[in-house]
Design a protein around this motif. Sequence first.
Motif, short mmCIF file in Angstrom:
data_model
loop_
_atom_site.label_atom_id
_atom_site.label_comp_id
_atom_site.label_asym_id
_atom_site.label_seq_id
_atom_site.Cartn_x
_atom_site.Cartn_y
_atom_site.Cartn_z
N GLU A 1 31.37 28.36 38.87
CA GLU A 1 30.70 29.62 39.13
C GLU A 1 31.69 30.70 39.54
OE1 GLU A 1 26.87 29.07 41.49
OE2 GLU A 1 27.90 27.20 41.93
N ASN A 2 31.73 31.77 38.75
CA ASN A 2 32.51 32.98 39.09
C ASN A 2 33.94 32.65 39.52
OD1 ASN A 2 32.75 35.82 39.41
ND2 ASN A 2 32.42 35.64 41.61
N LEU A 3 34.62 31.81 38.77
CA LEU A 3 35.95 31.34 39.15
C LEU A 3 37.00 32.38 38.79
CD1 LEU A 3 37.51 28.92 40.32
CD2 LEU A 3 37.83 28.12 37.96
N HIS A 4 37.80 32.76 39.81
CA HIS A 4 38.92 33.70 39.63
C HIS A 4 40.22 32.99 39.99
CE1 HIS A 4 36.69 37.65 39.27
NE2 HIS A 4 35.72 36.82 39.65
N LEU A 5 41.19 33.06 39.09
CA LEU A 5 42.48 32.40 39.30
C LEU A 5 43.61 33.39 39.00
CD1 LEU A 5 44.27 29.80 39.67
CD2 LEU A 5 43.97 29.43 37.20
N GLU A 6 44.59 33.42 39.90
CA GLU A 6 45.76 34.30 39.73
C GLU A 6 47.03 33.48 39.83
OE1 GLU A 6 45.49 37.22 42.78
OE2 GLU A 6 43.83 38.33 41.81
N PHE A 7 48.09 33.99 39.21
CA PHE A 7 49.41 33.40 39.33
C PHE A 7 50.40 34.47 39.76
CE2 PHE A 7 47.69 29.90 36.95
CZ PHE A 7 48.49 28.81 37.30
N VAL B 1 51.28 39.94 39.50
CA VAL B 1 50.20 38.97 39.64
C VAL B 1 49.44 38.90 38.31
CG1 VAL B 1 48.08 38.38 40.85
CG2 VAL B 1 49.99 39.39 42.10
N VAL B 2 49.40 37.71 37.73
CA VAL B 2 48.71 37.51 36.45
C VAL B 2 47.29 37.03 36.74
CG1 VAL B 2 48.72 36.28 34.25
CG2 VAL B 2 50.88 36.89 35.34
N LYS B 3 46.32 37.81 36.31
CA LYS B 3 44.90 37.51 36.56
C LYS B 3 44.40 36.65 35.40
CE LYS B 3 44.55 41.92 38.96
NZ LYS B 3 45.96 42.27 38.73
N VAL B 4 44.57 35.33 35.54
CA VAL B 4 44.33 34.40 34.44
C VAL B 4 42.84 34.18 34.18
CG1 VAL B 4 44.73 32.04 33.62
CG2 VAL B 4 46.52 33.26 34.85
N LEU B 5 42.07 33.93 35.24
CA LEU B 5 40.62 33.76 35.12
C LEU B 5 39.93 34.87 35.87
CD1 LEU B 5 40.25 29.87 35.61
CD2 LEU B 5 40.59 31.16 33.47
N ALA B 6 38.91 35.44 35.25
CA ALA B 6 38.27 36.62 35.83
C ALA B 6 36.76 36.45 35.91
CB ALA B 6 38.62 37.86 35.01
N GLY B 7 36.32 35.35 36.51
CA GLY B 7 34.88 35.14 36.68
C GLY B 7 34.31 34.17 35.67
N ILE C 1 48.53 41.03 33.60
CA ILE C 1 49.01 41.62 34.85
C ILE C 1 48.27 42.93 35.11
CG2 ILE C 1 51.02 42.67 35.98
CD1 ILE C 1 52.77 40.64 34.58
N ASN C 2 47.99 43.64 34.03
CA ASN C 2 47.24 44.90 34.14
C ASN C 2 46.17 44.92 33.06
OD1 ASN C 2 46.50 47.48 34.96
ND2 ASN C 2 48.00 48.47 33.62
N PRO C 3 45.12 44.07 33.20
CA PRO C 3 44.10 43.97 32.15
C PRO C 3 43.25 45.23 32.06
CG PRO C 3 43.44 42.73 34.09
CD PRO C 3 44.84 43.20 34.35
N PRO C 4 42.62 45.44 30.91
CA PRO C 4 41.75 46.62 30.75
C PRO C 4 40.58 46.58 31.73
CG PRO C 4 42.17 45.54 28.64
CD PRO C 4 42.68 44.62 29.69
N ALA C 5 40.15 47.75 32.17
CA ALA C 5 38.96 47.83 33.00
C ALA C 5 37.73 47.52 32.17
CB ALA C 5 38.85 49.22 33.62
N GLY C 6 36.64 47.16 32.85
CA GLY C 6 35.40 46.89 32.14
C GLY C 6 35.49 45.61 31.32
N CYS C 7 34.95 45.65 30.12
CA CYS C 7 35.04 44.50 29.23
C CYS C 7 36.47 44.41 28.70
CB CYS C 7 34.06 44.68 28.06
SG CYS C 7 34.22 43.39 26.80
N ARG C 8 37.10 43.25 28.89
CA ARG C 8 38.50 43.11 28.49
C ARG C 8 38.69 43.13 26.98
NH1 ARG C 8 41.52 38.75 32.52
NH2 ARG C 8 41.31 39.98 34.44
N PHE C 9 37.61 42.98 26.22
CA PHE C 9 37.73 43.01 24.76
C PHE C 9 37.59 44.41 24.19
CE2 PHE C 9 35.84 42.25 20.44
CZ PHE C 9 36.97 41.66 19.87
N HIS C 10 37.21 45.39 25.00
CA HIS C 10 36.85 46.69 24.45
C HIS C 10 37.98 47.38 23.67
CE1 HIS C 10 38.53 48.84 28.14
NE2 HIS C 10 38.83 49.71 27.19
N PRO C 11 39.29 47.21 24.00
CA PRO C 11 40.31 47.88 23.18
C PRO C 11 40.38 47.36 21.74
CG PRO C 11 41.20 47.26 25.33
CD PRO C 11 39.90 46.56 25.18
N ARG C 12 39.83 46.18 21.48
CA ARG C 12 39.89 45.59 20.14
C ARG C 12 38.52 45.57 19.45
NH1 ARG C 12 42.71 39.85 20.91
NH2 ARG C 12 43.06 40.10 18.66
N CYS C 13 37.51 46.08 20.09
CA CYS C 13 36.13 45.93 19.62
C CYS C 13 35.71 47.11 18.74
CB CYS C 13 35.18 45.80 20.81
SG CYS C 13 33.46 45.53 20.34
#
Length: 357
Positions: free
Chosen positions: A24-30, A36-42, A313-325
């Motif tokens: 549930e809602n798992l967030h993982l960073e390295f 800081v790499v935000k590997v899992l975002a929920g 490290i600096n993912p897109p705001a909102g939906c992370r797929f939006h720059p490619r959608c």
Amino acid sequence: MACAMFWIPARGVSGDMTDLLNIENLHLEFDTYDGVVKVLAGVDLQMRRGDVLGLVGETGCGKSMTALSVPRLIPMPPGRITAGRVSFKGEDILSKSESEMEAFRARHVGMIFQDPVTNLNPLFTIREQLVDAVLYQRAQGQKVPGRWRGFLPSVRQIRQEAHERAVELMRLTGIPDGDKRIFDYPHQFSGGMRQRVLIAMALAGDPDLLIADEPTTALDVTIQAQILRLIRSLVAQLGLTVLLITHNLGVVARSCERVAVMYSGRVIEESPVRELFNNPKHPYTRGLIAAVPQKDISRGGLEGIPGMIPNLINPPAGCRFHPRCGAVMDICRAAVPPTVAVGSEHTASCFLYPEDP
């Protein structure tokens, strides 16, 4: 969809309605030198007993990190879980001590890794490595069949029964002449047979959950098919619950009953396999399926997903797929889309599908 041609029903047993695994809602960073790499975002993921679930997505989307979070094999530091919960049979995995986790891994989770060359020690025989795996399960109080329960046998008896169990596991995973070949070294086995040895080691403790991390990547196509048939047969024989991690949609179609699609640290679509191939909802899933080669597509006719995977490290705001959608809307750039039901047992995380009022 044309890609439904891949569908071959898995032969798993049907599970009950009790969740075996609940993420549930798992967030993982390295922590890295670059930031800081935000590997899992929920990540949200549930598995019932008897499930055969494929976890699919591009390289770097977080599939393996999600799976490794269950037996807590992620090194911490540099890894760090910042939010979320992982429960197994209702128990909170993240709150367990390391000694408790050692017993948990031995008793409940088997891991199949993708490269048998690097996961088998070339200096030891198969017998030494497989017997050690069996003995480790016993040391952790695992439910291994045999006469070990109820009394303290001699060391000789212990090792003899471990040897018998190892030979049985080789037979179970389809290795011929296991009673003789168990004395061979890894280099005397083919790639497919080495992978079968890894599967045997994963089954040494009669686990509840089998995690297969790209188990066919290092194998040729013919051997891949054999390994997938073996996993399906083990599901039918042993009633296993399987989490299969892959980037290959064909592997998912041939082996799984359900599929979860990941993108950039989130599960963005989940459904039964047939439903996903016939009626994909998320634009990313549609792009993945459109990129699958088929015999009726001419050279140069494949469609690709534009753009690149995001910098975590600096993912897109909102939906992370939006720059490619190709269906991006203003709200996609500002907010994370909720997960909504888009069919029977079919969910998607996309603003194309409004939440129920």
